[in-house]
Design a protein around this motif. Structure first.
Motif, PDB file in Angstrom:
ATOM      1  N   PRO A  31       0.271  -0.893   0.117  1.00 25.42           N
ATOM      2  CA  PRO A  31       0.042  -0.301  -0.010  1.00 25.42           C
ATOM      3  C   PRO A  31       0.607   1.054   0.320  1.00 25.42           C
ATOM      4  CG  PRO A  31      -0.759  -1.709   1.525  1.00 25.42           C
ATOM      5  CD  PRO A  31       0.955  -2.423   1.001  1.00 25.42           C
ATOM      6  N   THR A  32       2.055   1.232   0.471  1.00 20.92           N
ATOM      7  CA  THR A  32       2.594   2.302   0.374  1.00 20.92           C
ATOM      8  C   THR A  32       3.673   2.622  -0.947  1.00 20.92           C
ATOM      9  OG1 THR A  32       4.586   1.129   0.481  1.00 20.92           O
ATOM     10  CG2 THR A  32       3.505   2.080   2.787  1.00 20.92           C
ATOM     11  N   LYS A  33       3.305   2.051  -2.310  1.00 21.75           N
ATOM     12  CA  LYS A  33       3.772   1.857  -3.582  1.00 21.75           C
ATOM     13  C   LYS A  33       3.539   1.538  -4.344  1.00 21.75           C
ATOM     14  CE  LYS A  33       8.828   0.497  -2.251  1.00 21.75           C
ATOM     15  NZ  LYS A  33      10.150  -0.659  -2.154  1.00 21.75           N
ATOM     16  N   PRO A  34       1.949   2.925  -4.254  1.00 28.35           N
ATOM     17  CA  PRO A  34       0.246   2.377  -4.892  1.00 28.35           C
ATOM     18  C   PRO A  34       0.924   2.281  -6.809  1.00 28.35           C
ATOM     19  CG  PRO A  34       0.747   4.485  -4.466  1.00 28.35           C
ATOM     20  CD  PRO A  34       1.924   3.909  -3.833  1.00 28.35           C
ATOM     21  N   VAL A  35       0.454   2.085  -7.749  1.00 29.38           N
ATOM     22  CA  VAL A  35       0.097   1.579  -9.021  1.00 29.38           C
ATOM     23  C   VAL A  35       0.545   3.103  -9.390  1.00 29.38           C
ATOM     24  CG1 VAL A  35       0.329   0.741 -10.970  1.00 29.38           C
ATOM     25  CG2 VAL A  35       0.218  -0.634  -9.002  1.00 29.38           C
ATOM     26  N   GLY A  36       0.844   3.430 -10.403  1.00 28.37           N
ATOM     27  CA  GLY A  36       0.853   5.183 -11.436  1.00 28.37           C
ATOM     28  C   GLY A  36      -0.537   4.909 -11.789  1.00 28.37           C
ATOM     29  N   LEU A  37      -1.393   5.944 -11.822  1.00 26.94           N
ATOM     30  CA  LEU A  37      -2.910   6.579 -12.887  1.00 26.94           C
ATOM     31  C   LEU A  37      -2.033   6.500 -13.858  1.00 26.94           C
ATOM     32  CD1 LEU A  37      -4.275   7.906 -10.082  1.00 26.94           C
ATOM     33  CD2 LEU A  37      -4.055   5.308 -10.165  1.00 26.94           C
ATOM     34  N   THR A  38      -3.117   6.090 -14.740  1.00 28.30           N
ATOM     35  CA  THR A  38      -3.032   6.064 -16.607  1.00 28.30           C
ATOM     36  C   THR A  38      -4.567   7.062 -16.528  1.00 28.30           C
ATOM     37  OG1 THR A  38      -1.162   4.346 -16.327  1.00 28.30           O
ATOM     38  CG2 THR A  38      -2.101   5.523 -18.802  1.00 28.30           C
ATOM     39  N   ASN A  39      -4.955   7.587 -17.796  1.00 26.34           N
ATOM     40  CA  ASN A  39      -5.433   7.723 -18.473  1.00 26.34           C
ATOM     41  C   ASN A  39      -6.646   6.197 -18.754  1.00 26.34           C
ATOM     42  OD1 ASN A  39      -7.855   8.846 -19.880  1.00 26.34           O
ATOM     43  ND2 ASN A  39      -6.747  10.653 -20.977  1.00 26.34           N
ATOM     44  N   PRO A  40      -8.408   6.259 -18.858  1.00 26.33           N
ATOM     45  CA  PRO A  40      -8.019   4.754 -19.126  1.00 26.33           C
ATOM     46  C   PRO A  40      -8.735   5.315 -20.473  1.00 26.33           C
ATOM     47  CG  PRO A  40      -9.410   6.093 -17.317  1.00 26.33           C
ATOM     48  CD  PRO A  40      -8.164   6.662 -17.193  1.00 26.33           C
ATOM     49  N   LEU A  41      -9.233   6.108 -21.065  1.00 27.86           N
ATOM     50  CA  LEU A  41      -9.001   6.033 -23.119  1.00 27.86           C
ATOM     51  C   LEU A  41      -7.671   5.929 -23.496  1.00 27.86           C
ATOM     52  CD1 LEU A  41     -11.043   9.193 -22.918  1.00 27.86           C
ATOM     53  CD2 LEU A  41     -11.977   7.065 -22.877  1.00 27.86           C
ATOM     54  N   LEU A  42      -6.056   6.355 -23.104  1.00 25.54           N
ATOM     55  CA  LEU A  42      -5.043   5.429 -23.230  1.00 25.54           C
ATOM     56  C   LEU A  42      -4.708   4.270 -22.924  1.00 25.54           C
ATOM     57  CD1 LEU A  42      -2.710   8.751 -22.503  1.00 25.54           C
ATOM     58  CD2 LEU A  42      -4.440   7.877 -24.110  1.00 25.54           C
ATOM     59  N   GLN A  43      -5.330   3.017 -22.442  1.00 26.16           N
ATOM     60  CA  GLN A  43      -4.842   2.310 -22.280  1.00 26.16           C
ATOM     61  C   GLN A  43      -5.887   1.138 -22.752  1.00 26.16           C
ATOM     62  OE1 GLN A  43      -5.714   0.730 -17.926  1.00 26.16           O
ATOM     63  NE2 GLN A  43      -4.149   3.261 -17.666  1.00 26.16           N
ATOM     64  N   TYR A  44      -6.605   1.353 -24.613  1.00 27.00           N
ATOM     65  CA  TYR A  44      -7.433   0.502 -25.201  1.00 27.00           C
ATOM     66  C   TYR A  44      -5.575  -0.455 -25.768  1.00 27.00           C
ATOM     67  CZ  TYR A  44     -10.870   3.212 -25.002  1.00 27.00           C
ATOM     68  OH  TYR A  44     -11.794   4.412 -24.074  1.00 27.00           O
ATOM     69  N   ASN A  45      -6.145  -2.282 -25.458  1.00 26.15           N
ATOM     70  CA  ASN A  45      -5.516  -3.238 -26.099  1.00 26.15           C
ATOM     71  C   ASN A  45      -5.879  -3.980 -26.841  1.00 26.15           C
ATOM     72  OD1 ASN A  45      -6.073  -3.972 -23.529  1.00 26.15           O
ATOM     73  ND2 ASN A  45      -4.332  -3.391 -22.608  1.00 26.15           N
ATOM     74  N   ASP A  46      -5.586  -5.229 -27.342  1.00 22.21           N
ATOM     75  CA  ASP A  46      -6.182  -6.512 -27.590  1.00 22.21           C
ATOM     76  C   ASP A  46      -7.247  -7.353 -26.439  1.00 22.21           C
ATOM     77  OD1 ASP A  46      -4.943  -5.680 -30.238  1.00 22.21           O
ATOM     78  OD2 ASP A  46      -3.557  -7.125 -30.119  1.00 22.21           O
ATOM     79  N   GLY A  47      -6.755  -6.968 -24.539  1.00 21.21           N
ATOM     80  CA  GLY A  47      -7.184  -7.773 -24.265  1.00 21.21           C
ATOM     81  C   GLY A  47      -9.218  -6.781 -23.853  1.00 21.21           C
ATOM     82  N   LEU A  48      -9.054  -6.077 -24.528  1.00 19.98           N
ATOM     83  CA  LEU A  48      -9.980  -5.128 -24.112  1.00 19.98           C
ATOM     84  C   LEU A  48     -11.037  -6.068 -25.250  1.00 19.98           C
ATOM     85  CD1 LEU A  48      -9.447  -1.652 -23.188  1.00 19.98           C
ATOM     86  CD2 LEU A  48     -10.155  -3.001 -21.778  1.00 19.98           C
TER      87      LEU A  48
END
Length: 277
Positions: A31-48
């Motif tokens: 919890p002391t090292k959270p993951v960085g946040l990213t704009n959801p509209l820039l995370q489109y990939n083949d997984g989605l």
């Protein structure tokens, strides 16, 4: 008439897109090292896009369609795909995980209710699928509505019905006219004019009798008259040619007969002459 008698159709559509959470698909264990946040509209990939395909297959099953209130061969029509049926999404289908839902029904209220029910089932199915895989809630994929077309009247069905009825009526009309013409041709009597004219022509043409059949007149009678019993048809009176043809053969026949009778010697007469000497 078919256009006015046809039942009205109402259509509504909705275009959805899947988005990843701001933190992505990873949850930090510290919890002391959270993951960085990213704009959801820039995370489109083949997984989605893969998840979108799974949801489309799930909602198109017969059980899911039955849950939405759509009966097989019923009046309600629904299309759930990746946007291929929507002309506005054809250019961006391969660029994002879209889900397109279109509902058509004779009732505007029913079409709207089924569309809302389908969107709700889509979100429930996505949440249930991610939870069954043990994914953290902070990484859940969200479903966002991109475009919503309200319920509107669609007259293409009535136009199509009117065209189909018109084509069928034309085919039946042409078929009936053809049958009537065939019946008239069969009921028409055969023409008798040509047969009568041929008989008249045959009667008018004289039949030539060969000379061998005619032959020379024998004792004033022709062979044709002899074959009919020996009685010759009387020649018409006043015909000089007929008299000339009858008289000479008769005189010649009498002369030849007298000469033959004179030339024959009676044997009894010769005996009497010898005794007298």
């Amino acid at each position: 008439m078919a256009f006015f008698l046809g039942s009205p159709r109402y259509k509504t559509e909705s275009s959805l897109i899947l988005t990843a959470p701001p933190s992505g698909g990873t949850l930090s264990m510290d919890p002391t090292k959270p993951v960085g946040l990213t704009n959801p509209l820039l995370q489109y990939n083949d997984g989605l896009r893969t998840v979108a395909g799974i949801l489309i297959l799930a909602l198109n099953s017969k059980d899911e369609l039955r849950k939405l209130g759509i009966e097989e061969n019923g009046s309600t029509e629904i299309v759930i795909d990746d946007g291929r049926s929507n002309a506005d999404l054809l250019g961006v289908v391969t660029q994002g995980p879209f889900i397109h839902i279109a509902v058509e029904d004779p009732s505007a209220a029913t079409a709207k209710a089924i569309l809302e029910r389908a969107e709700r089932r889509l979100r429930e199915e996505l949440t249930s699928y991610q939870g069954s895989l043990g994914a953290p809630k902070s990484t859940f994929i969200a479903v966002n509505n991109v475009a919503l077309i309200p319920t509107e009247y669609d007259g293409t069905g009535k136009i199509q019905l009117a065209v189909e009825v018109l084509v069928v009526a034309l085919l039946l009309g042409f078929g009936g006219a053809y049958l009537m013409s065939v019946r008239r041709l069969r009921a028409r009597p055969a023409p008798v004019g040509p047969a009568g004219s041929e008989a008249d022509v045959a009667a008018a043409v004289p039949v030539a009798v060969p000379d061998a059949v005619k032959g020379p007149a024998l004792n004033g009678r022709s062979p044709a008259s002899a074959s009919t019993g020996g009685e010759a048809a009387p020649a018409p009176e006043g015909s000089a040619a007929d008299r000339e043809s009858d008289d000479p053969p008769t005189e010649e026949f009498a002369r030849i007969t007298s000469e033959l009778l004179g030339a024959v010697t009676d044997p009894r007469k010769s005996d009497r002459d010898g005794r007298a000497g």
